[in-house]
Scaffold this motif. Structure first.
Motif, PDB file in Angstrom:
ATOM      1  N   ILE A  34       0.846  -1.189   0.000  1.00 40.52           N
ATOM      2  CA  ILE A  34       0.000   0.000   0.000  1.00 40.52           C
ATOM      3  C   ILE A  34       0.882   1.239   0.000  1.00 40.52           C
ATOM      4  CG2 ILE A  34      -1.783   1.295   1.187  1.00 40.52           C
ATOM      5  CD1 ILE A  34      -2.779  -1.364   0.104  1.00 40.52           C
ATOM      6  N   GLY A  35       0.680   2.066  -0.983  1.00 42.12           N
ATOM      7  CA  GLY A  35       1.422   3.317  -1.052  1.00 42.12           C
ATOM      8  C   GLY A  35       0.526   4.493  -0.727  1.00 42.12           C
ATOM      9  N   TRP A  36       1.126   5.522  -0.181  1.00 41.89           N
ATOM     10  CA  TRP A  36       0.446   6.798   0.045  1.00 41.89           C
ATOM     11  C   TRP A  36       1.120   7.861  -0.814  1.00 41.89           C
ATOM     12  CZ3 TRP A  36      -4.008   7.691   2.680  1.00 41.89           C
ATOM     13  CH2 TRP A  36      -4.440   6.730   3.575  1.00 41.89           C
ATOM     14  N   PHE A  37       0.312   8.610  -1.500  1.00 47.11           N
ATOM     15  CA  PHE A  37       0.787   9.691  -2.350  1.00 47.11           C
ATOM     16  C   PHE A  37      -0.015  10.941  -2.018  1.00 47.11           C
ATOM     17  CE2 PHE A  37       3.469   7.545  -5.546  1.00 47.11           C
ATOM     18  CZ  PHE A  37       3.208   6.234  -5.223  1.00 47.11           C
ATOM     19  N   ARG A  38       0.481  12.076  -2.452  1.00 46.51           N
ATOM     20  CA  ARG A  38      -0.270  13.312  -2.284  1.00 46.51           C
ATOM     21  C   ARG A  38      -0.052  14.200  -3.496  1.00 46.51           C
ATOM     22  NH1 ARG A  38       3.168  15.974   2.740  1.00 46.51           N
ATOM     23  NH2 ARG A  38       5.101  16.435   1.582  1.00 46.51           N
ATOM     24  N   GLN A  39      -1.050  15.038  -3.709  1.00 47.35           N
ATOM     25  CA  GLN A  39      -0.983  15.960  -4.836  1.00 47.35           C
ATOM     26  C   GLN A  39      -1.476  17.327  -4.394  1.00 47.35           C
ATOM     27  OE1 GLN A  39      -2.966  14.588  -8.396  1.00 47.35           O
ATOM     28  NE2 GLN A  39      -1.760  15.955  -9.677  1.00 47.35           N
ATOM     29  N   GLY A  42      -1.856  22.228  -8.429  1.00 43.74           N
ATOM     30  CA  GLY A  42      -0.915  22.674  -9.441  1.00 43.74           C
ATOM     31  C   GLY A  42       0.385  21.902  -9.505  1.00 43.74           C
ATOM     32  N   LYS A  43       0.489  20.846  -8.716  1.00 42.42           N
ATOM     33  CA  LYS A  43       1.727  20.064  -8.686  1.00 42.42           C
ATOM     34  C   LYS A  43       1.460  18.618  -9.066  1.00 42.42           C
ATOM     35  CE  LYS A  43       4.140  22.895  -5.287  1.00 42.42           C
ATOM     36  NZ  LYS A  43       4.940  22.900  -4.030  1.00 42.42           N
ATOM     37  N   GLU A  44       2.533  17.912  -9.355  1.00 43.50           N
ATOM     38  CA  GLU A  44       2.406  16.506  -9.679  1.00 43.50           C
ATOM     39  C   GLU A  44       2.179  15.676  -8.416  1.00 43.50           C
ATOM     40  OE1 GLU A  44       5.172  16.327 -13.722  1.00 43.50           O
ATOM     41  OE2 GLU A  44       5.703  15.152 -11.958  1.00 43.50           O
ATOM     42  N   ARG A  45       1.576  14.522  -8.621  1.00 39.03           N
ATOM     43  CA  ARG A  45       1.388  13.601  -7.497  1.00 39.03           C
ATOM     44  C   ARG A  45       2.752  13.081  -7.047  1.00 39.03           C
ATOM     45  NH1 ARG A  45      -3.620   9.573  -8.018  1.00 39.03           N
ATOM     46  NH2 ARG A  45      -4.429  11.602  -8.675  1.00 39.03           N
ATOM     47  N   GLU A  46       2.960  13.086  -5.729  1.00 40.29           N
ATOM     48  CA  GLU A  46       4.257  12.669  -5.206  1.00 40.29           C
ATOM     49  C   GLU A  46       4.118  11.578  -4.157  1.00 40.29           C
ATOM     50  OE1 GLU A  46       6.333  15.792  -3.170  1.00 40.29           O
ATOM     51  OE2 GLU A  46       4.772  16.029  -1.651  1.00 40.29           O
ATOM     52  N   PHE A  47       5.151  10.787  -4.083  1.00 39.84           N
ATOM     53  CA  PHE A  47       5.210   9.701  -3.112  1.00 39.84           C
ATOM     54  C   PHE A  47       5.340  10.247  -1.702  1.00 39.84           C
ATOM     55  CE2 PHE A  47       6.339   5.662  -1.362  1.00 39.84           C
ATOM     56  CZ  PHE A  47       7.393   5.883  -0.491  1.00 39.84           C
ATOM     57  N   VAL A  48       4.607   9.634  -0.779  1.00 40.24           N
ATOM     58  CA  VAL A  48       4.698   9.990   0.641  1.00 40.24           C
ATOM     59  C   VAL A  48       5.289   8.838   1.444  1.00 40.24           C
ATOM     60  CG1 VAL A  48       3.397  10.599   2.718  1.00 40.24           C
ATOM     61  CG2 VAL A  48       2.752  11.585   0.504  1.00 40.24           C
ATOM     62  N   GLU A  58       8.371   2.802   4.535  1.00 45.08           N
ATOM     63  CA  GLU A  58       9.384   3.769   4.136  1.00 45.08           C
ATOM     64  C   GLU A  58       8.691   5.068   3.779  1.00 45.08           C
ATOM     65  OE1 GLU A  58      11.833   0.328   1.759  1.00 45.08           O
ATOM     66  OE2 GLU A  58      12.439   2.411   1.416  1.00 45.08           O
ATOM     67  N   PHE A  59       9.414   6.174   3.914  1.00 42.57           N
ATOM     68  CA  PHE A  59       8.816   7.487   3.717  1.00 42.57           C
ATOM     69  C   PHE A  59       9.731   8.385   2.906  1.00 42.57           C
ATOM     70  CE2 PHE A  59       5.313   6.912   6.581  1.00 42.57           C
ATOM     71  CZ  PHE A  59       5.773   5.973   7.484  1.00 42.57           C
ATOM     72  N   VAL A  60       9.123   9.369   2.293  1.00 44.37           N
ATOM     73  CA  VAL A  60       9.900  10.421   1.674  1.00 44.37           C
ATOM     74  C   VAL A  60      10.547  11.239   2.788  1.00 44.37           C
ATOM     75  CG1 VAL A  60       7.980  12.069   1.603  1.00 44.37           C
ATOM     76  CG2 VAL A  60       9.801  12.218  -0.090  1.00 44.37           C
ATOM     77  N   SER A  61      11.682  11.820   2.527  1.00 47.90           N
ATOM     78  CA  SER A  61      12.457  12.482   3.575  1.00 47.90           C
ATOM     79  C   SER A  61      11.696  13.629   4.231  1.00 47.90           C
ATOM     80  CB  SER A  61      13.781  12.985   2.999  1.00 47.90           C
ATOM     81  OG  SER A  61      13.552  13.892   1.943  1.00 47.90           O
ATOM     82  N   SER A  62      10.833  14.302   3.498  1.00 52.22           N
ATOM     83  CA  SER A  62      10.135  15.472   4.038  1.00 52.22           C
ATOM     84  C   SER A  62       9.127  15.124   5.134  1.00 52.22           C
ATOM     85  CB  SER A  62       9.434  16.230   2.910  1.00 52.22           C
ATOM     86  OG  SER A  62       8.482  15.398   2.270  1.00 52.22           O
ATOM     87  N   VAL A  63       8.729  13.862   5.227  1.00 56.56           N
ATOM     88  CA  VAL A  63       7.761  13.467   6.260  1.00 56.56           C
ATOM     89  C   VAL A  63       8.348  12.466   7.249  1.00 56.56           C
ATOM     90  CG1 VAL A  63       5.896  13.819   4.604  1.00 56.56           C
ATOM     91  CG2 VAL A  63       6.714  11.493   5.058  1.00 56.56           C
ATOM     92  N   LYS A  64       9.557  12.035   7.001  1.00 53.35           N
ATOM     93  CA  LYS A  64      10.176  11.034   7.881  1.00 53.35           C
ATOM     94  C   LYS A  64      10.291  11.588   9.294  1.00 53.35           C
ATOM     95  CE  LYS A  64      13.065   8.649   5.608  1.00 53.35           C
ATOM     96  NZ  LYS A  64      14.273   8.164   4.894  1.00 53.35           N
ATOM     97  N   GLY A  65       9.888  10.776  10.264  1.00 54.57           N
ATOM     98  CA  GLY A  65       9.894  11.219  11.649  1.00 54.57           C
ATOM     99  C   GLY A  65       8.597  11.885  12.081  1.00 54.57           C
ATOM    100  N   ARG A  66       7.760  12.250  11.118  1.00 54.21           N
ATOM    101  CA  ARG A  66       6.474  12.875  11.447  1.00 54.21           C
ATOM    102  C   ARG A  66       5.299  11.966  11.085  1.00 54.21           C
ATOM    103  NH1 ARG A  66       4.835  17.312   8.810  1.00 54.21           N
ATOM    104  NH2 ARG A  66       6.043  16.917   6.904  1.00 54.21           N
ATOM    105  N   ASP A 103      12.002  -1.679  -6.795  1.00 55.16           N
ATOM    106  CA  ASP A 103      12.653  -0.519  -7.403  1.00 55.16           C
ATOM    107  C   ASP A 103      11.660   0.565  -7.802  1.00 55.16           C
ATOM    108  OD1 ASP A 103      15.106  -2.579  -9.140  1.00 55.16           O
ATOM    109  OD2 ASP A 103      15.129  -1.701  -7.136  1.00 55.16           O
ATOM    110  N   ASP A 104      10.391   0.259  -7.754  1.00 54.68           N
ATOM    111  CA  ASP A 104       9.382   1.157  -8.317  1.00 54.68           C
ATOM    112  C   ASP A 104       8.428   1.754  -7.305  1.00 54.68           C
ATOM    113  OD1 ASP A 104       8.983  -1.005 -11.223  1.00 54.68           O
ATOM    114  OD2 ASP A 104      10.437   0.578 -10.803  1.00 54.68           O
ATOM    115  N   TYR A 105       8.609   1.505  -6.036  1.00 54.01           N
ATOM    116  CA  TYR A 105       7.571   1.822  -5.061  1.00 54.01           C
ATOM    117  C   TYR A 105       7.310   3.313  -4.921  1.00 54.01           C
ATOM    118  CZ  TYR A 105      11.248   2.948  -1.658  1.00 54.01           C
ATOM    119  OH  TYR A 105      12.322   3.500  -1.006  1.00 54.01           O
ATOM    120  N   ARG A 106       8.212   4.164  -5.378  1.00 53.83           N
ATOM    121  CA  ARG A 106       8.000   5.600  -5.322  1.00 53.83           C
ATOM    122  C   ARG A 106       7.257   6.133  -6.537  1.00 53.83           C
ATOM    123  NH1 ARG A 106      11.538   8.478  -1.765  1.00 53.83           N
ATOM    124  NH2 ARG A 106      12.765   7.037  -0.489  1.00 53.83           N
ATOM    125  N   GLN A 107       6.989   5.271  -7.498  1.00 57.72           N
ATOM    126  CA  GLN A 107       6.409   5.719  -8.771  1.00 57.72           C
ATOM    127  C   GLN A 107       4.921   5.416  -8.823  1.00 57.72           C
ATOM    128  OE1 GLN A 107       8.504   7.394 -10.570  1.00 57.72           O
ATOM    129  NE2 GLN A 107      10.227   6.787  -9.266  1.00 57.72           N
TER     130      GLN A 107
END
Length: 124
Positions: A34-39, A42-48, A58-66, A103-107
């Motif tokens: 299960i992946g979580w993404f956000r959009q 005006g921006k592209e959908r990004e991996f969370v 695993e998390f994107v660095s901007s939310v890691k720890g939160r 290799d693709d979980y962020r996409q």
């Protein structure tokens, strides 16, 4: 057919917490990534973050720890606990499911099934 339904979004203030839910039907959750993404507007959908079938996340660095991902396989539900929210976390949040290659979980293309999204707005 796998279906995902998000809930739990809303309007909060900076520093608050919010928990999103993603209920999965049509497949056994324990076998699904299960992946979580956000959009943001005006921006592209990004991996969370991602929750692997074994429970690791695993998390994107901007939310890691939160942000924290947990899953309740008995309820077929995955949770995204968001703490210390910031205005830049404002977006529509989506959960997605699929047989995801490591290799693709962020996409976004790695996920075959998506929920409808839930809006999270963080005011400053």
């Amino acid at each position: 057919q796998v279906q995902l339904v998000e809930s739990g979004g809303g309007l909060v203030q900076a520093g608050d917490s919010l928990r999103l839910s993603c209920e999965v039907s049509g497949r056994i959750l324990s076998s699904r990534t299960i992946g979580w993404f956000r959009q943001a507007s005006g921006k592209e959908r990004e991996f969370v973050g991602v929750s692997w079938p074994g429970g690791l996340a695993e998390f994107v660095s901007s939310v890691k720890g939160r942000f924290i991902i947990s899953r309740d396989n008995a309820k077929n539900t995955v949770y995204l606990q968001m703490n210390s929210l910031k205005p830049e976390d404002t977006a529509v949040y989506y959960c997605a499911s699929g047989l995801v290659a490591i290799d693709d979980y962020r996409q976004t293309y790695a996920y075959a099934n998506w929920g409808q999204g839930t809006q999270v707005t963080v005011s400053s």
